[in-house]
Design a protein around this motif. Structure first.
Motif, short mmCIF file in Angstrom:
data_model
loop_
_atom_site.label_atom_id
_atom_site.label_comp_id
_atom_site.label_asym_id
_atom_site.label_seq_id
_atom_site.Cartn_x
_atom_site.Cartn_y
_atom_site.Cartn_z
N ILE A 13 0.81 -1.30 0.16
CA ILE A 13 0.00 0.23 0.01
C ILE A 13 0.86 1.41 0.14
N HIS A 14 2.07 1.19 0.82
CA HIS A 14 3.01 2.41 0.77
C HIS A 14 3.55 2.76 -0.48
N ALA A 15 3.87 1.66 -1.38
CA ALA A 15 4.62 1.61 -2.30
C ALA A 15 3.87 2.35 -3.46
N ILE A 16 2.31 1.79 -3.49
CA ILE A 16 1.39 2.25 -4.40
C ILE A 16 1.21 3.76 -4.31
N ARG A 17 1.01 4.15 -3.09
CA ARG A 17 0.80 5.69 -2.70
C ARG A 17 2.22 6.33 -3.25
N ALA A 18 3.24 5.94 -2.92
CA ALA A 18 4.60 6.63 -3.25
C ALA A 18 4.90 6.49 -4.89
N GLY A 19 3.85 6.00 -5.61
CA GLY A 19 3.84 6.19 -7.20
C GLY A 19 4.44 4.99 -7.64
N TYR A 62 -6.06 -1.02 -6.76
CA TYR A 62 -5.01 -0.11 -7.04
C TYR A 62 -5.51 1.16 -7.20
N GLU A 63 -6.77 1.35 -7.80
CA GLU A 63 -7.50 2.88 -7.66
C GLU A 63 -7.90 3.27 -6.35
N GLN A 64 -8.32 2.35 -5.42
CA GLN A 64 -8.80 2.68 -4.26
C GLN A 64 -7.46 3.38 -3.52
N ASN A 67 -6.09 6.62 -4.84
CA ASN A 67 -7.11 7.83 -4.37
C ASN A 67 -7.10 8.04 -3.11
N GLY A 68 -6.50 6.98 -2.30
CA GLY A 68 -6.71 7.48 -0.76
C GLY A 68 -7.92 6.90 -0.08
N LYS A 69 -8.63 6.11 -0.91
CA LYS A 69 -9.84 5.60 -0.25
C LYS A 69 -9.73 4.41 0.71
#
Length: 71
Positions: A13-19, A62-64, A67-69
């Motif tokens: 999750i952190h990696a996805i949020r980091a782009g 991935y989208e959720q 998008n921070g959801k």
């Protein structure tokens, strides 16, 4: 195989949020077989339908997260 820095769901999750979009490949491979074992026992669906469901679930996840959801 996951690298040590992506050993937990929180790390993913952190990696996805980091782009780090390439982490989706790791996620896809990590949980694909367990999903097919689980879904194959519970649903009367073709392999193709299960594959579609898996791909849609990964995209939605991935989208959720992006998008921070989903935290």
């Amino acid at each position: 195989m996951l690298t040590p820095r992506l050993s937990t769901s929180d790390d993913i999750i952190h990696a996805i949020r980091a782009g780090q979009a390439d982490v989706i490949d790791t996620l896809y491979e990590r949980y694909r077989s367990p999903f097919f074992r689980w879904a194959g026992k519970r649903f009367d669906a073709s392999r193709h339908d299960l594959e579609d469901a898996w791909q849609e679930a990964i995209v939605a996840f991935y989208e959720q997260v992006s998008n921070g959801k989903l935290t």
